[in-house]
Design a protein around this motif. Structure first.
Motif, PDB file in Angstrom:
ATOM      1  N   GLY A  95       0.810  -1.167   0.100  1.00  0.00           N
ATOM      2  CA  GLY A  95      -0.186   0.073   0.177  1.00  0.00           C
ATOM      3  C   GLY A  95       0.987   1.231   0.188  1.00  0.00           C
ATOM      4  O   GLY A  95       1.836   1.061  -0.690  1.00  0.00           O
ATOM      5  N   SER A  96       0.594   2.309   0.730  1.00  0.00           N
ATOM      6  CA  SER A  96       1.067   3.551   0.813  1.00  0.00           C
ATOM      7  C   SER A  96       1.186   4.004   2.257  1.00  0.00           C
ATOM      8  O   SER A  96       0.191   3.858   3.048  1.00  0.00           O
ATOM      9  CB  SER A  96       0.914   4.618  -0.223  1.00  0.00           C
ATOM     10  OG  SER A  96      -0.398   4.800  -0.170  1.00  0.00           O
ATOM     11  N   TYR A  97       1.946   5.004   2.425  1.00  0.00           N
ATOM     12  CA  TYR A  97       2.004   5.940   3.762  1.00  0.00           C
ATOM     13  C   TYR A  97       1.645   7.051   3.276  1.00  0.00           C
ATOM     14  O   TYR A  97       2.183   7.445   2.246  1.00  0.00           O
ATOM     15  CB  TYR A  97       3.142   5.422   4.718  1.00  0.00           C
ATOM     16  CG  TYR A  97       4.486   5.957   4.072  1.00  0.00           C
ATOM     17  CD1 TYR A  97       5.065   6.964   4.305  1.00  0.00           C
ATOM     18  CD2 TYR A  97       5.171   4.974   3.185  1.00  0.00           C
ATOM     19  CE1 TYR A  97       6.068   7.673   3.908  1.00  0.00           C
ATOM     20  CE2 TYR A  97       6.269   5.490   2.821  1.00  0.00           C
ATOM     21  CZ  TYR A  97       6.995   6.816   3.012  1.00  0.00           C
ATOM     22  OH  TYR A  97       8.070   7.122   2.572  1.00  0.00           O
ATOM     23  N   LEU A  98       1.167   8.008   4.128  1.00  0.00           N
ATOM     24  CA  LEU A  98       0.837   9.151   4.035  1.00  0.00           C
ATOM     25  C   LEU A  98       1.448  10.275   4.681  1.00  0.00           C
ATOM     26  O   LEU A  98       1.207  10.146   6.010  1.00  0.00           O
ATOM     27  CB  LEU A  98      -1.039   9.424   3.819  1.00  0.00           C
ATOM     28  CG  LEU A  98      -1.434  10.927   3.508  1.00  0.00           C
ATOM     29  CD1 LEU A  98      -1.192  11.340   2.048  1.00  0.00           C
ATOM     30  CD2 LEU A  98      -2.780  10.945   3.830  1.00  0.00           C
ATOM     31  N   SER A  99       2.004  11.523   4.318  1.00  0.00           N
ATOM     32  CA  SER A  99       3.043  12.266   4.654  1.00  0.00           C
ATOM     33  C   SER A  99       2.394  13.714   4.279  1.00  0.00           C
ATOM     34  O   SER A  99       1.792  13.764   3.128  1.00  0.00           O
ATOM     35  CB  SER A  99       4.179  12.040   4.929  1.00  0.00           C
ATOM     36  OG  SER A  99       4.705  12.087   3.564  1.00  0.00           O
TER      37      SER A  99
END
Length: 200
Positions: A95-99
């Protein structure tokens, strides 16, 4: 309820007054290897006080990234962390991480504005990586033997670090919009309970 699917409605049957929800903040996605996160952690560990000086409002740091006070705490148990690391080794989609990239450049100050450079979503997964890199978490090898990071040779380390973990980014100083984005991240997967939501 109809059983007929049409990608687009006929002009005469569509109701132009209906509008569905839209994204709160525009998102940019980059496909970086985990090595980028590891480098960030290394930099943080060399001088953690500098990060704390720049982000005095942070609740904690994960992989060297500040986490806002309104984010939920660390929830994953050892089994969940271990399964995530095993998923990285197995080549699963992470998936992805959000910053948030946003920071105020209007003045020469030592600390950044609140919510600058924060980790919005993905702290359970990134914390699992941090625990693994710091030898606080062991995962089984192909023989089922628990192994910590420091036991691995460079070939296996390079293979792990080259795994892609997408970074989704927003750029905003609007805390309300950031909180809404945070709350929406897990909708449809595992809704956050009311006590874990940033917008109440």
């Amino acid at each position: 309820m109809t059983t007929i699917f049409q990608r687009y409605a006929d002009d005469e049957t569509s109701d132009l007054s209906i509008q569905m929800p839209q994204r709160t903040l525009a998102t940019t996605i980059s496909h970086y290897p985990i090595d980028v996160l590891a480098s960030n952690l290394e930099k943080y560990l060399v001088d953690p006080s500098s990060a704390h000086d720049q982000h005095p409002w942070a609740a904690r740091f994960i992989m060297g990234m500040p986490v806002p006070r309104w984010a939920r705490g660390l929830e994953w148990n050892v089994g969940q962390k271990s399964r995530f690391i095993s998923a990285v080794w197995s080549g699963a989609d992470l998936g992805s991480y959000l910053s948030n990239e946003w920071c105020d450049s209007s003045g020469a100050r030592s600390s950044l504005d609140e919510n600058s450079e924060i980790l919005i979503d993905g702290q359970q997964r990134l914390h699992s990586l941090e625990e693994y890199f710091l030898d606080r978490l062991a995962v089984p090898d192909t023989q089922g033997q628990p192994r910590i990071w420091s036991e691995l040779g460079n070939g296996e380390r390079k293979r792990f670090l080259s795994t892609i973990f997408a970074n989704a980014r927003v750029s905003s100083g609007d805390e309300v919009a950031l909180r809404k984005t945070y709350d929406l991240c897990a909708m449809g997967v595992m809704s956050r309970s009311m006590d874990q939501r940033a917008v109440r």
